[in-house]
Design an enzyme around this catalytic site. Structure first.
Site, PDB file in Angstrom:
ATOM      1  N   LYS A 190      56.757   2.756  51.748  1.00 45.69           N
ATOM      2  CA  LYS A 190      56.795   3.798  50.714  1.00 45.69           C
ATOM      3  C   LYS A 190      56.502   3.172  49.348  1.00 45.69           C
ATOM      4  O   LYS A 190      56.768   1.984  49.138  1.00 45.69           O
ATOM      5  CB  LYS A 190      58.183   4.450  50.679  1.00 45.69           C
ATOM      6  CG  LYS A 190      58.519   5.210  51.942  1.00 45.69           C
ATOM      7  CD  LYS A 190      57.794   6.541  51.983  1.00 45.69           C
ATOM      8  CE  LYS A 190      58.100   7.383  53.184  1.00 45.69           C
ATOM      9  NZ  LYS A 190      57.989   6.796  54.496  1.00 45.69           N
ATOM     10  N   HIS A 208      51.445  -8.309  51.359  1.00 47.41           N
ATOM     11  CA  HIS A 208      50.406  -7.401  51.844  1.00 47.41           C
ATOM     12  C   HIS A 208      49.540  -8.176  52.850  1.00 47.41           C
ATOM     13  O   HIS A 208      49.150  -9.310  52.580  1.00 47.41           O
ATOM     14  CB  HIS A 208      49.569  -6.902  50.671  1.00 47.41           C
ATOM     15  CG  HIS A 208      48.578  -5.867  51.094  1.00 47.41           C
ATOM     16  ND1 HIS A 208      48.942  -4.566  51.379  1.00 47.41           N
ATOM     17  CD2 HIS A 208      47.240  -5.948  51.335  1.00 47.41           C
ATOM     18  CE1 HIS A 208      47.870  -3.895  51.758  1.00 47.41           C
ATOM     19  NE2 HIS A 208      46.834  -4.713  51.746  1.00 47.41           N
ATOM     20  N   GLU A 278      52.316 -15.103  57.466  1.00 51.93           N
ATOM     21  CA  GLU A 278      53.468 -14.523  56.747  1.00 51.93           C
ATOM     22  C   GLU A 278      54.733 -15.335  57.038  1.00 51.93           C
ATOM     23  O   GLU A 278      55.491 -15.671  56.123  1.00 51.93           O
ATOM     24  CB  GLU A 278      53.664 -13.055  57.144  1.00 51.93           C
ATOM     25  CG  GLU A 278      52.525 -12.185  56.663  1.00 51.93           C
ATOM     26  CD  GLU A 278      52.642 -10.723  57.063  1.00 51.93           C
ATOM     27  OE1 GLU A 278      52.097  -9.882  56.360  1.00 51.93           O
ATOM     28  OE2 GLU A 278      53.274 -10.419  58.089  1.00 51.93           O
TER      29      GLU A 278
HETATM   30  C1  GAR Z   1      53.586  -7.110  57.728  1.00 49.66           C
HETATM   31  O1  GAR Z   1      52.400  -7.589  58.273  1.00 49.66           O
HETATM   32  C2  GAR Z   1      53.386  -6.802  56.252  1.00 49.66           C
HETATM   33  O2  GAR Z   1      52.448  -7.625  55.636  1.00 49.66           O
HETATM   34  C3  GAR Z   1      52.896  -5.381  56.309  1.00 49.66           C
HETATM   35  O3  GAR Z   1      53.675  -4.781  57.303  1.00 49.66           O
HETATM   36  C4  GAR Z   1      53.950  -5.750  58.310  1.00 49.66           C
HETATM   37  C5  GAR Z   1      55.428  -5.657  58.673  1.00 49.66           C
HETATM   38  O4  GAR Z   1      55.670  -6.381  59.851  1.00 49.66           O
HETATM   39  N1  GAR Z   1      53.056  -4.759  55.030  1.00 49.66           N
HETATM   40  C6  GAR Z   1      52.192  -3.855  54.564  1.00 49.66           C
HETATM   41  O5  GAR Z   1      51.254  -3.469  55.206  1.00 49.66           O
HETATM   42  C7  GAR Z   1      52.495  -3.339  53.152  1.00 49.66           C
HETATM   43  N2  GAR Z   1      51.342  -2.725  52.593  1.00 49.66           N
HETATM   44  P1  GAR Z   1      57.187  -6.680  60.312  1.00 49.66           P
HETATM   45  O6  GAR Z   1      57.921  -5.337  60.307  1.00 49.66           O
HETATM   46  O7  GAR Z   1      57.030  -7.250  61.683  1.00 49.66           O
HETATM   47  O8  GAR Z   1      57.760  -7.637  59.341  1.00 49.66           O
END
Ligand code: GAR
Length: 296
Positions: A190, A208, A278
């Site tokens: 969000k 991101h 990440e």
């Molecule tokens: C991650 O890859 C993060 O970079 C992305 O959601 C994923 C969450 O993974 N975030 C976005 O896309 C924000 N724009 P997780 O729930 O396994 O941590």
């Protein structure tokens, strides 16, 4: 090879970058050798030969001189704050108590909407770092896997309902009541409202899964990002860690890391590569930002 792996693990445990790790190692080496040399010189004044008394005196001198030498060298190399807490920790272990030093604990709240693998990785990373505590988890999704992550790690969590997300004052109050200093968005989908940004200026960072400014903005999250990157036949993608401002995926960039995309990559394999990036970088970058802000 094993030595390098051990160093890498230590570096992760201490949450320091390679440059700082190098200076810490140099301090250990110089501190150790100068204390041994000093003990040798002092004992020359009292002993003619290395007998049992010499060795006993040598042992006691080393115990006393080592922290002094290490602290002096750490001052010269700009590593005093690390060694001050390191020596206090060792001392605490020796006397079987945790010795309290005047160190502020930064309390972090993680916002996440999905399975929470990043949240889980951040929690594990900070388990051994006493100056940072993951104190609260917030989600906008009552089905999110991150709720189990919070439960498994005994971290309080809060589900933001529709009203909470129309008016974030409830959320801000919750953050204040839990003495939160810093906010990490780890897959929170969000938009963060102005009121929350104003309440925590320069204290909210987001990850991101692409190289911003490309593939950012409304609707660009998770697999949507990877599908667009693959559809455009890009040869590389990566991660961006940035401060959060009023626009989607827009604030000042703190860190980026790229990865190659091969012809056989799909959105799924790319997502896996991105997740690995990440896990490797996000906790360390969070720690560096928190440390920098605490030094101000
Ligand atoms: C991650 O890859 C993060 O970079 C992305 O959601 C994923 C969450 O993974 N975030 C976005 O896309 C924000 N724009 P997780 O729930 O396994 O941590």
């Amino acid at each position: 090879m094993q030595f390098c792996t051990m160093l890498k693990k230590l570096q992760q445990k201490w949450g320091v970058n390679s440059g700082k790790m190098f200076l810490i190692m140099i301090t250990f080496a110089l501190g150790g050798s100068s204390c041994a040399r000093l003990a040798d010189l002092l004992l020359l004044l009292f002993f003619d030969e290395k007998n049992i008394f010499w060795w006993t005196a040598y042992f006691f001198l080393i115990v006393v001189l080592w922290p002094i030498c290490v602290i002096l060298i750490s001052i010269l190399l700009g590593q005093y704050s690390f060694f001050k807490s390191y020596i206090f920790r060792i001392w605490g272990k020796m006397i079987g108590k945790s010795v309290k030093i005047n160190q502020k604990t930064t309390k972090i709240a993680i916002f996440a909407s999905g399975k929470g693998s990043n949240a889980n990785n951040i929690i594990s990373y900070f388990k051994n770092i006493s100056s940072v505590k993951i104190a609260l988890i917030l989600t906008d999704n009552s089905e999110a896997g991150v709720i189990d992550v919070a439960k498994n790690n005994h971290i309080p969590f809060h589900i933001l309902n529709k009203e909470d997300r129309i008016d974030y004052s409830n959320c801000i109050e919750k953050l204040r009541n839990n003495h939160i200093d810093f906010i990490v968005l780890a897959g929170y989908l969000k938009k963060i409202p102005e009121s929350l940004i104003r309440a925590f200026p320069e204290k909210i960072i987001n990850i991101h899964p692409a190289l911003l400014p490309k593939y950012g903005g409304k609707g660009m999250y998770g697999s949507n990002v990877h599908e667009s990157v693959i559809a455009k036949k890009e040869t590389e993608s990566g991660i961006t860690i940035h401060f959060v401002d009023e626009q989607y995926d827009h604030g000042e960039i703190i860190f980026q890391q790229n990865c190659d995309i091969t012809a056989s990559d799909t959105a799924e394999t790319l997502a896996e590569k991105i997740h690995q990036l990440e896990y490797a970088h996000f906790p360390r970058v969070i720690y560096e930002v928190v440390q920098k802000q605490n030094q101000r």
